[in-house]
Design a protein around this motif. Structure first.
Motif, PDB file in Angstrom:
ATOM      1  N   GLN A   8      63.670  40.276 101.386  1.00 43.74           N
ATOM      2  CA  GLN A   8      64.734  39.980 100.419  1.00 43.74           C
ATOM      3  C   GLN A   8      64.047  38.346  99.742  1.00 43.74           C
ATOM      4  N   LEU A   9      63.546  37.729 100.305  1.00 49.37           N
ATOM      5  CA  LEU A   9      63.131  36.472  99.113  1.00 49.37           C
ATOM      6  C   LEU A   9      62.319  37.366  97.770  1.00 49.37           C
ATOM      7  N   LEU A  10      61.711  38.523  97.959  1.00 53.06           N
ATOM      8  CA  LEU A  10      61.474  39.203  96.843  1.00 53.06           C
ATOM      9  C   LEU A  10      62.782  39.490  96.145  1.00 53.06           C
ATOM     10  N   ASN A  11      63.779  39.835  96.480  1.00 56.68           N
ATOM     11  CA  ASN A  11      65.146  40.581  95.719  1.00 56.68           C
ATOM     12  C   ASN A  11      66.016  39.439  94.779  1.00 56.68           C
ATOM     13  N   ASP A  12      64.758  38.278  96.127  1.00 57.89           N
ATOM     14  CA  ASP A  12      66.356  37.110  94.704  1.00 57.89           C
ATOM     15  C   ASP A  12      65.305  36.340  93.736  1.00 57.89           C
ATOM     16  N   ILE A  13      64.299  36.530  93.829  1.00 58.01           N
ATOM     17  CA  ILE A  13      63.357  36.558  92.715  1.00 58.01           C
ATOM     18  C   ILE A  13      63.556  36.930  91.884  1.00 58.01           C
ATOM     19  N   ASN A  14      64.195  38.842  92.511  1.00 56.76           N
ATOM     20  CA  ASN A  14      64.142  38.881  90.637  1.00 56.76           C
ATOM     21  C   ASN A  14      65.587  39.155  90.278  1.00 56.76           C
ATOM     22  N   VAL A  24      55.099  37.779  90.411  1.00 57.40           N
ATOM     23  CA  VAL A  24      54.883  38.233  92.037  1.00 57.40           C
ATOM     24  C   VAL A  24      54.324  39.678  92.164  1.00 57.40           C
ATOM     25  N   MET A  25      55.304  40.646  92.120  1.00 58.24           N
ATOM     26  CA  MET A  25      54.623  41.868  92.108  1.00 58.24           C
ATOM     27  C   MET A  25      52.946  42.338  91.239  1.00 58.24           C
ATOM     28  N   MET A  43      56.446  32.323 104.004  1.00 62.22           N
ATOM     29  CA  MET A  43      55.894  31.132 104.671  1.00 62.22           C
ATOM     30  C   MET A  43      56.611  29.515 103.548  1.00 62.22           C
ATOM     31  N   TYR A  44      56.681  28.557 104.151  1.00 58.84           N
ATOM     32  CA  TYR A  44      56.649  27.391 102.625  1.00 58.84           C
ATOM     33  C   TYR A  44      57.603  28.246 101.746  1.00 58.84           C
ATOM     34  N   GLY A  45      58.123  29.157 101.588  1.00 60.53           N
ATOM     35  CA  GLY A  45      58.764  29.139 100.613  1.00 60.53           C
ATOM     36  C   GLY A  45      58.617  30.280  99.807  1.00 60.53           C
ATOM     37  N   GLY A  46      56.742  31.174  99.794  1.00 60.59           N
ATOM     38  CA  GLY A  46      56.576  31.611  99.752  1.00 60.59           C
ATOM     39  C   GLY A  46      56.266  32.417 100.637  1.00 60.59           C
ATOM     40  N   PHE A  47      54.995  33.494  99.892  1.00 49.94           N
ATOM     41  CA  PHE A  47      54.245  34.013 100.612  1.00 49.94           C
ATOM     42  C   PHE A  47      53.253  34.109 100.913  1.00 49.94           C
ATOM     43  N   PHE A  59      53.577  31.912  95.285  1.00 49.17           N
ATOM     44  CA  PHE A  59      54.488  31.108  95.544  1.00 49.17           C
ATOM     45  C   PHE A  59      55.043  31.037  94.012  1.00 49.17           C
ATOM     46  N   VAL A  60      56.593  30.911  93.957  1.00 44.34           N
ATOM     47  CA  VAL A  60      56.976  30.886  92.281  1.00 44.34           C
ATOM     48  C   VAL A  60      57.727  29.296  91.763  1.00 44.34           C
ATOM     49  N   TYR A  61      57.197  29.350  90.856  1.00 40.29           N
ATOM     50  CA  TYR A  61      57.672  27.506  89.775  1.00 40.29           C
ATOM     51  C   TYR A  61      58.250  28.508  88.461  1.00 40.29           C
ATOM     52  N   ALA A  62      59.188  27.744  88.560  1.00 38.47           N
ATOM     53  CA  ALA A  62      59.918  27.755  87.190  1.00 38.47           C
ATOM     54  C   ALA A  62      59.570  28.673  85.840  1.00 38.47           C
ATOM     55  N   GLU A  63      58.182  28.518  85.628  1.00 36.88           N
ATOM     56  CA  GLU A  63      57.256  28.720  84.210  1.00 36.88           C
ATOM     57  C   GLU A  63      55.969  29.383  85.381  1.00 36.88           C
ATOM     58  N   HIS A  64      56.685  29.744  85.951  1.00 37.29           N
ATOM     59  CA  HIS A  64      55.161  30.379  86.228  1.00 37.29           C
ATOM     60  C   HIS A  64      54.979  30.640  88.028  1.00 37.29           C
ATOM     61  N   ILE A  65      54.090  31.905  88.235  1.00 32.53           N
ATOM     62  CA  ILE A  65      53.151  31.944  89.778  1.00 32.53           C
ATOM     63  C   ILE A  65      51.934  30.786  90.240  1.00 32.53           C
TER      64      ILE A  65
END
Length: 118
Positions: A8-14, A24-25, A43-47, A59-65
């Motif tokens: 689900q988190l992967l789908n949301d990020i995509n 991320v992939m 966990m903590y909003g990331g993997f 973890f994903v941020y606006a400009e980077h992971i």
């Protein structure tokens, strides 16, 4: 390896940011290639990755992971890419697919795994 929350988190990020999803992939592939027995959970909003002990997170941020290492202070930073000045944690910011290789992510993942599970 993966569960419904991870998917689900992967789908949301995509949906929100396909470019970050691609990073991320790619990071996940490096982690699973270096630590075949790794598992991941949200966990903590990331993997968070473990084998069996936690050794890194993505973890994903606006400009980077960011690839986070809870005991990053113990890693040998041969290529001087670790960031962070806290007592223990360090991270590597990834802005492009090229940086996964140029920042030697695989080496840091292997070190973190060995340190966490040694």
């Amino acid at each position: 390896m993966s569960d419904a929350r991870v998917e689900q988190l992967l789908n949301d990020i995509n949906l929100v940011n396909p470019e970050r999803h691609e990073l991320v992939m790619a990071a996940r592939r490096v982690i699973y290639k270096g630590v075949k027995q790794a598992t991941e959970r949200v966990m903590y909003g990331g993997f968070m990755f473990a084998a069996p002990n936690d050794f890194c997170g993505v973890f994903v941020y606006a400009e980077h992971i960011s690839i986070e290492f809870g005991r990053g202070c113990d890693l040998q930073d041969e290529w001087q890419v670790l960031e962070g000045k806290g007592k223990l944690r360090r991270h590597i910011k990834i802005h492009s697919l090229d940086e996964i290789k140029s920042k030697h992510l695989a080496d840091y993942v292997r070190q973190a795994f060995a340190n966490a599970n040694g």
